[in-house]
Scaffold this motif. Structure first.
Motif, PDB file in Angstrom:
ATOM      1  N   PHE A   1     -30.390 -14.617 -18.259  1.00 22.64           N
ATOM      2  CA  PHE A   1     -29.970 -13.572 -17.339  1.00 22.64           C
ATOM      3  C   PHE A   1     -30.459 -12.401 -17.825  1.00 22.64           C
ATOM      4  O   PHE A   1     -30.908 -11.614 -16.616  1.00 22.64           O
ATOM      5  CB  PHE A   1     -28.061 -14.333 -17.499  1.00 22.64           C
ATOM      6  CG  PHE A   1     -27.684 -13.246 -16.562  1.00 22.64           C
ATOM      7  CD1 PHE A   1     -26.894 -13.060 -15.062  1.00 22.64           C
ATOM      8  CD2 PHE A   1     -26.925 -11.717 -16.790  1.00 22.64           C
ATOM      9  CE1 PHE A   1     -26.390 -12.480 -14.771  1.00 22.64           C
ATOM     10  CE2 PHE A   1     -26.491 -11.253 -16.166  1.00 22.64           C
ATOM     11  CZ  PHE A   1     -25.886 -11.808 -14.503  1.00 22.64           C
ATOM     12  N   VAL A   2     -30.080 -12.051 -18.875  1.00 25.53           N
ATOM     13  CA  VAL A   2     -30.728 -10.564 -18.939  1.00 25.53           C
ATOM     14  C   VAL A   2     -32.394 -10.304 -18.256  1.00 25.53           C
ATOM     15  O   VAL A   2     -32.131  -9.484 -17.385  1.00 25.53           O
ATOM     16  CB  VAL A   2     -30.671 -10.185 -20.054  1.00 25.53           C
ATOM     17  CG1 VAL A   2     -31.530  -8.809 -21.192  1.00 25.53           C
ATOM     18  CG2 VAL A   2     -29.537 -10.253 -20.804  1.00 25.53           C
ATOM     19  N   SER A   3     -33.433 -11.515 -18.155  1.00 30.64           N
ATOM     20  CA  SER A   3     -34.478 -11.170 -17.784  1.00 30.64           C
ATOM     21  C   SER A   3     -34.309 -11.012 -16.534  1.00 30.64           C
ATOM     22  O   SER A   3     -35.492 -10.508 -15.383  1.00 30.64           O
ATOM     23  CB  SER A   3     -35.166 -12.994 -18.835  1.00 30.64           C
ATOM     24  OG  SER A   3     -34.433 -13.401 -17.161  1.00 30.64           O
ATOM     25  N   ALA A   4     -33.369 -11.426 -16.156  1.00 35.88           N
ATOM     26  CA  ALA A   4     -33.632 -11.761 -13.952  1.00 35.88           C
ATOM     27  C   ALA A   4     -32.725  -9.994 -13.936  1.00 35.88           C
ATOM     28  O   ALA A   4     -32.344 -10.194 -12.676  1.00 35.88           O
ATOM     29  CB  ALA A   4     -32.640 -12.477 -13.675  1.00 35.88           C
ATOM     30  N   ILE A   5     -32.144  -9.648 -14.655  1.00 34.32           N
ATOM     31  CA  ILE A   5     -31.394  -7.812 -13.596  1.00 34.32           C
ATOM     32  C   ILE A   5     -32.183  -6.902 -14.163  1.00 34.32           C
ATOM     33  O   ILE A   5     -32.743  -6.108 -15.707  1.00 34.32           O
ATOM     34  CB  ILE A   5     -30.047  -8.081 -14.210  1.00 34.32           C
ATOM     35  CG1 ILE A   5     -29.572  -7.806 -15.810  1.00 34.32           C
ATOM     36  CG2 ILE A   5     -29.347  -9.117 -13.669  1.00 34.32           C
ATOM     37  CD1 ILE A   5     -28.241  -7.610 -16.239  1.00 34.32           C
TER      38      ILE A   5
END
Length: 436
Positions: free
Chosen positions: A364-368
C-alpha cells in the motif's frame, strides 16, 4: 454499475487528479480553519475520494468468482479465491481477529461475491456492507473479513496481470523501499527498561526512527506514575538529535492532560503525537491540535471514511493511520490516503501484527505519493512457511525494506502447509444470479 459510475465522473475527476495526487507539502502547524476554508477542504476530500482506485481497465474480460474458501489450521487463517477460468489468489488474514470473526466471513461476506465479476471489486466492496445489513456490524467485525477477501482477489488479479498489487491501485510505484521505524509496544515498564528494549531492537532493525507508548491506554491512570513525563526527554537524550522520535498515547488522556504532554514532545522535537485522546473524541482531538504545533496522528481504530473527512478538513490531524485490515482493505484505505494528499497531509498506515500484515502495508505504501518518511516494521509469524523471490522482507543496514515486485502479493506459501488447513467453503445464496 461500476462502468457507468466511471463514465459519469470521468471528465471531472480527470481534472481533479492533478490536484489530488502530487506529493504533499510539509506539515504546517495545526490551526483553526475558516468556514470558507472548511468548505474548500471538504470539496478537495470529496474529489479525491471519488477517484477510481482499482485499475479495472487492465482486465478486458469478465472474471467470475467461482469459489471462495476460508482455510484454517491451528492459528492460521488463509483465504483462497478461484475464478471460473482457473485464476487463483491467496491471502493471509489477521489470525487474532479471524479466530472470532470467521462466521461473518463465511456466512455474510464471501457469499455476496460468488458468481460476481471480480472486476467490479470497488462496487462490490461497497454493496457487501448493505447485504444482510452488514453495516450494522461496522468496524472490525466486517472489515477484517472484507479485507481478507479483497487481498485474495487482488493477489489473483496481480498474478493474472503479472503485476504487484501496488500497481493494481496506482499508476506507479512511488516507494520501492520502505524506511522503517522501530516501535516499542510496552507500556507498564519503567522508562529505563523501555530504553533498554528500544536500544536492543534498533540494533537489529537499524531503524533511523523509533516510537514508544505513552499514558495508560484508554485509561487516565499510568503505571508507573509519571512514566511519560520522564520518558519523553530520556529517549531524546539517549538516542540523540538525529533519531526521529514519535510516541503513541492510545487515547490515554483528556484534552487538558494531552496538551502539556504534547508541549513536552514539542520541546524535544518529536515527529508526531498519536491518539492523544480516545479515537472518537473528535472535538477534543481538535482542541489538542489547535493548541499544539506537533502533527496529530489518528486512524488505527477509525471505522469511518466520513470521520476521516471531518478530521482532515478541520485540520485536526497531520497524519492518517488507517489499518489495511481494520479499515476494510486497500481500496477503502486508498480513498483516505488520497483525501489526506489533497490537503497536504501524510499517510502512515497502522499495521495488524499477525500473519502478513506488514507486507500488505508495504504494498500500500509503495502505491501512495504522500507516505510518511518511516513506517512500522513487525516481524512475521515464524510458523508461516513462505518464500519471497524479490525481497528478504527484512530491514537492511540502512533500516529499509525492499517491497516485493513479484506478481500479486509477492510471496509463496508452502503448498504442503496450505494442504494442512481445513476448508470452510462459502455457499452462494440460491436467489443469486451470475454477473454474466
Amino acid at each position: 454499475m461500476h462502468a457507468t459510475r466511471r463514465e459519469v465522473f470521468k471528465s471531472s475527476l480527470a481534472a481533479a487528479a492533478s490536484a489530488v495526487l502530487p506529493n504533499p507539502r510539509s506539515h504546517s502547524p495545526h490551526r483553526a480553519v475558516t468556514p470558507s476554508e472548511l468548505q474548500a477542504n471538504y470539496a478537495k476530500c470529496d474529489a479525491a475520494a471519488a477517484l477510481p482506485v482499482f485499475k479495472r481497465e487492465l482486465f478486458p474480460d469478465p472474471v467470475l468468482i467461482d469459489t471462495i474458501e476460508l482455510l484454517h489450521y491451528k492459528k492460521s487463517w488463509l483465504c483462497r479465491v478461484r475464478s471460473r477460468d482457473g485464476a487463483e489468489g491467496l491471502s493471509i488474514s489477521n489470525s487474532q481477529q479471524m479466530e472470532v470473526l470467521y462466521p461473518l466471513f463465511v456466512q455474510r461476506i464471501a457469499p455476496y461475491f460468488l458468481g460476481r465479476d471480480a472486476r467490479d471489486l470497488e462496487a462490490l466492496m461497497e454493496e457487501v456492507t448493505v447485504y444482510e445489513s452488514n453495516y450494522k456490524a461496522t468496524g472490525l467485525a466486517i472489515f477484517v473479513p472484507m479485507a481478507t477477501l479483497e487481498f485474495a482477489i487482488l493477489d489473483m488479479f496481480g498474478k493474472m496481470s503479472k503485476r504487484s498489487i501496488g500497481l493494481l491501485i496506482s499508476d506507479k510505484i512511488y516507494n520501492p523501499k520502505i524506511n522503517v521505524y522501530q516501535a516499542n509496544g510496552e507500556r507498564y515498564i519503567t522508562p529505563e527498561l523501555t530504553i533498554e528494549h528500544l536500544q536492543r531492537d534498533v540494533a537489529i532493525s537499524k531503524a533511523k526512527a523509533i516510537k514508544f507508548k505513552l499514558g495508560g491506554r484508554m485509561s487516565h491512570a499510568e503505571t508507573p506514575a509519571g512514566r511519560s513525563e520522564k520518558l519523553i526527554p530520556l529517549v531524546r537524550k539517549t538516542f540523540g538529535d538525529q533519531m526521529v522520535i514519535s510516541a503513541d498515547a492510545n487515547g490515554s488522556y483528556t484534552a487538558a492532560e494531552a496538551i502539556p504532554i504534547g508541549r513536552l514532545m514539542q520541546e524535544y522535537k518529536y515527529a508526531f503525537y498519536e491518539e492523544p485522546v480516545p479515537f472518537d473524541w473528535y472535538e477534543d482531538l481538535k482542541t489538542v491540535a489547535d493548541a499544539l504545533d506537533i502533527p496529530m496522528a489518528l486512524g488505527e481504530q477509525e471505522p469511518s471514511t466520513h470521520n476521516f473527512r471531518w478530521v482532515l478538513a478541520n485540520n485536526s490531524v497531520g497524519i492518517v493511520q488507517q489499518d489495511m485490515f481494520y479499515f476494510g482493505g486497500m481500496i477503502r484505505c486508498m480513498r483516505v490516503a488520497r483525501m489526506a494528499a489533497a490537503l497536504g497531509k501524510q499517510c502512515i498506515p497502522h499495521i495488524s501484527s499477525t500473519g502478513l500484515g506488514y507486507l500488505y502495508m508495504m504494498h500500500f505504501v509503495s502505491a501512495i505519493p504522500n507516505s510518511g518518511p518511516y513506517h512500522e516494521f513487525k516481524e512475521f509469524n515464524n510458523d508461516l512457511p513462505y518464500t519471497c523471490a524479490t525481497s528478504t522482507l527484512r530491514s537492511d543496514d540502512n533500516g529499509a525494506i525492499t517491497v516485493p515486485t513479484s506478481p500479486g502479493v509477492g510471496v509463496e506459501i508452502d503448498p504442503a502447509y496450505i494442504a494442512k488447513h481445513e476448508v470452510m467453503k462459502a455457499v452462494r445464496p440460491a436467489n443469486f444470479k451470475d454477473a454474466v
